[in-house]
Design an enzyme around this catalytic site. Structure first.
Site, PDB file in Angstrom:
ATOM      1  N   GLY A  15      42.936 -69.260 -18.194  1.00  0.00           N
ATOM      2  CA  GLY A  15      42.506 -68.871 -16.842  1.00  0.00           C
ATOM      3  C   GLY A  15      43.360 -69.538 -15.781  1.00  0.00           C
ATOM      4  N   ASN A  92      40.060 -73.933 -19.387  1.00  0.00           N
ATOM      5  CA  ASN A  92      39.659 -73.856 -17.976  1.00  0.00           C
ATOM      6  C   ASN A  92      39.004 -72.523 -17.620  1.00  0.00           C
ATOM      7  OD1 ASN A  92      40.034 -74.369 -14.904  1.00  0.00           O
ATOM      8  ND2 ASN A  92      41.147 -72.454 -15.299  1.00  0.00           N
ATOM      9  N   TYR A 157      25.160 -70.169 -16.949  1.00  0.00           N
ATOM     10  CA  TYR A 157      26.335 -71.000 -16.622  1.00  0.00           C
ATOM     11  C   TYR A 157      26.067 -72.465 -16.970  1.00  0.00           C
ATOM     12  CZ  TYR A 157      30.091 -73.011 -13.708  1.00  0.00           C
ATOM     13  OH  TYR A 157      31.191 -73.703 -13.250  1.00  0.00           O
ATOM     14  N   LYS A 161      27.982 -74.801 -19.711  1.00  0.00           N
ATOM     15  CA  LYS A 161      28.723 -76.005 -19.298  1.00  0.00           C
ATOM     16  C   LYS A 161      28.149 -77.260 -19.949  1.00  0.00           C
ATOM     17  CE  LYS A 161      31.873 -74.073 -16.702  1.00  0.00           C
ATOM     18  NZ  LYS A 161      33.274 -74.058 -17.178  1.00  0.00           N
TER      19      LYS A 161
HETATM   20  P1  NAD Z   1      38.567 -69.211 -10.578  1.00  0.00           P
HETATM   21  O1  NAD Z   1      37.651 -68.036 -10.580  1.00  0.00           O
HETATM   22  O2  NAD Z   1      39.703 -69.241  -9.633  1.00  0.00           O
HETATM   23  O3  NAD Z   1      39.154 -69.474 -12.038  1.00  0.00           O
HETATM   24  C1  NAD Z   1      38.610 -68.973 -13.226  1.00  0.00           C
HETATM   25  C2  NAD Z   1      39.740 -68.288 -13.973  1.00  0.00           C
HETATM   26  O4  NAD Z   1      39.285 -67.913 -15.276  1.00  0.00           O
HETATM   27  C3  NAD Z   1      40.192 -66.993 -13.259  1.00  0.00           C
HETATM   28  O5  NAD Z   1      41.601 -66.984 -13.156  1.00  0.00           O
HETATM   29  C4  NAD Z   1      39.712 -65.905 -14.216  1.00  0.00           C
HETATM   30  O6  NAD Z   1      40.521 -64.749 -14.196  1.00  0.00           O
HETATM   31  C5  NAD Z   1      39.789 -66.633 -15.553  1.00  0.00           C
HETATM   32  N1  NAD Z   1      38.989 -65.960 -16.569  1.00  0.00           N
HETATM   33  C6  NAD Z   1      37.685 -65.591 -16.494  1.00  0.00           C
HETATM   34  N2  NAD Z   1      37.322 -64.972 -17.625  1.00  0.00           N
HETATM   35  C7  NAD Z   1      38.415 -64.970 -18.440  1.00  0.00           C
HETATM   36  C8  NAD Z   1      38.662 -64.472 -19.742  1.00  0.00           C
HETATM   37  N3  NAD Z   1      37.703 -63.846 -20.411  1.00  0.00           N
HETATM   38  N4  NAD Z   1      39.880 -64.642 -20.262  1.00  0.00           N
HETATM   39  C9  NAD Z   1      40.873 -65.278 -19.589  1.00  0.00           C
HETATM   40  N5  NAD Z   1      40.689 -65.757 -18.328  1.00  0.00           N
HETATM   41  C10 NAD Z   1      39.468 -65.607 -17.773  1.00  0.00           C
HETATM   42  O7  NAD Z   1      37.609 -70.461 -10.337  1.00  0.00           O
HETATM   43  P2  NAD Z   1      37.846 -72.016 -10.604  1.00  0.00           P
HETATM   44  O8  NAD Z   1      36.899 -72.706  -9.712  1.00  0.00           O
HETATM   45  O9  NAD Z   1      39.283 -72.360 -10.564  1.00  0.00           O
HETATM   46  O10 NAD Z   1      37.283 -72.174 -12.088  1.00  0.00           O
HETATM   47  C11 NAD Z   1      38.009 -72.837 -13.125  1.00  0.00           C
HETATM   48  C12 NAD Z   1      37.031 -73.593 -14.000  1.00  0.00           C
HETATM   49  O11 NAD Z   1      36.418 -74.629 -13.235  1.00  0.00           O
HETATM   50  C13 NAD Z   1      35.893 -72.733 -14.553  1.00  0.00           C
HETATM   51  O12 NAD Z   1      35.633 -73.072 -15.888  1.00  0.00           O
HETATM   52  C14 NAD Z   1      34.719 -73.153 -13.666  1.00  0.00           C
HETATM   53  O13 NAD Z   1      33.484 -72.940 -14.303  1.00  0.00           O
HETATM   54  C15 NAD Z   1      35.033 -74.607 -13.452  1.00  0.00           C
HETATM   55  N6  NAD Z   1      34.356 -75.213 -12.320  1.00  0.00           N
HETATM   56  C16 NAD Z   1      34.561 -74.753 -11.052  1.00  0.00           C
HETATM   57  C17 NAD Z   1      33.899 -75.358 -10.012  1.00  0.00           C
HETATM   58  C18 NAD Z   1      34.060 -74.897  -8.594  1.00  0.00           C
HETATM   59  O14 NAD Z   1      33.270 -75.318  -7.744  1.00  0.00           O
HETATM   60  N7  NAD Z   1      35.028 -74.059  -8.283  1.00  0.00           N
HETATM   61  C19 NAD Z   1      33.037 -76.437 -10.238  1.00  0.00           C
HETATM   62  C20 NAD Z   1      32.867 -76.884 -11.546  1.00  0.00           C
HETATM   63  C21 NAD Z   1      33.539 -76.267 -12.573  1.00  0.00           C
END
Ligand code: NAD
Length: 252
Positions: A15, A92, A157, A161
């Site tokens: 991702g 990720n 979710y 997690k």
């Molecule tokens: P984001 O939506 O920009 O990134 C998520 C990425 O995962 C995207 O590029 C999406 O296309 C990709 N993705 C989703 N399903 C997929 C699949 N089946 N195959 C391949 N790629 C896939 O958001 P982010 O905030 O950068 O999230 C990244 C990680 O961080 C995630 O695991 C999210 O749960 C975690 N996270 C984010 C936050 C926040 O507040 N943004 C907080 C805690 C954890």
């Protein structure tokens, strides 16, 4: 000039076309790693990222795979391992779902668990099969503070997690003797598409911005923690979950 921290090493970031994954890929490449940029249906974003990394003197390659699909993940690892070794994996990729629990049906549950936990399981299996005989490797799994805290309307979710934390600690114990370190990060709210302003209700903003540092984190701040955990600087860290979260949760 001093050698870069991760020179000569290869990483896969799932991702990686956006958000935290993108920042992690840039940071890893900045430390000298060759980076595989996994994405799903984001070819142009992934290719632009590869160009940006290469313009900065780094090495990267885009690779498409839906990480919720076991066959696609198997094909991705076949391609990657066909070209050389894999030293580092960052799980990720993630999706979020806001829905009352009683409205969360079997398809919702399977979709969220399939990406947020299932993909971590299957990518770890492929990577560890490769890393174990080589007796080296480092993995970072991206969880969330919500994996500790739980939250109403985010049961799928939060469950996924929380599962990532259990999986990370189990693998850390199982593979420590093989010279492989498995750690995680559990970020608080980070300014990415996952929490874009249109998804933030007034109640959400009031709650999230009540964090001690009174701001959202940046993808780069999470990437810094991931790079540290992957690097030799974290050589005595395994089974740890770092929390880039502005102080919102101190219990991990
Ligand atoms: P984001 O939506 O920009 O990134 C998520 C990425 O995962 C995207 O590029 C999406 O296309 C990709 N993705 C989703 N399903 C997929 C699949 N089946 N195959 C391949 N790629 C896939 O958001 P982010 O905030 O950068 O999230 C990244 C990680 O961080 C995630 O695991 C999210 O749960 C975690 N996270 C984010 C936050 C926040 O507040 N943004 C907080 C805690 C954890």
């Amino acid at each position: 000039m001093a050698a870069k921290l991760l020179a000569g090493q290869t990483a896969l970031v799932t991702g990686a076309a956006t958000g935290i994954g993108r920042a992690t890929a840039v940071a890893l490449a900045g430390e000298g790693a060759r980076v595989w940029i996994n994405h799903r249906d984001q070819q142009s974003l992934a290719e632009r990222l590869v160009e940006d990394i290469m313009a900065d003197g780094g090495a990267a390659c885009a690779i498409e795979a839906d990480v919720s699909d076991p066959a696609a993940v198997a094909a991705m690892f076949e391609t990657i391992l066909g070209t050389g070794q894999l030293d580092m994996l960052v799980n990720n990729a993630g999706v979020i779902l806001e829905k009352p629990f009683l409205a969360t049906d079997e398809a919702d549950w399977a979709r969220v668990l399939g990406v947020d936990l299932g993909a971590v399981y299957r990518c770890c299996r492929h990577a560890l099969r490769h890393m174990q005989p080589r007796r080296s490797g480092a993995i970072v799994n991206v969880s969330s503070d919500l994996g500790f805290l739980g939250r109403e309307h985010y049961a799928a979710y939060c469950t996924a997690k929380a599962g990532v934390i259990g999986l990370t600690r189990s693998l850390a114990r199982e593979f420590a003797a093989d010279g492989i370190r498995v750690n995680g990060v559990a970020p608080g709210p980070i300014a990415t598409a996952m929490v874009s302003p249109e998804h933030m209700s007034e109640e959400w903003m009031a709650r999230e911005l009540a964090i001690p540092m009174a701001r959202l984190g940046t993808p780069e701040e999470v990437a810094a923690a991931i790079v540290f955990l992957l690097s030799p600087r974290a050589s005595y860290f395994t089974g740890q979950i770092l929390g880039p979260n502005g102080g919102s949760w101190m219990g991990a």
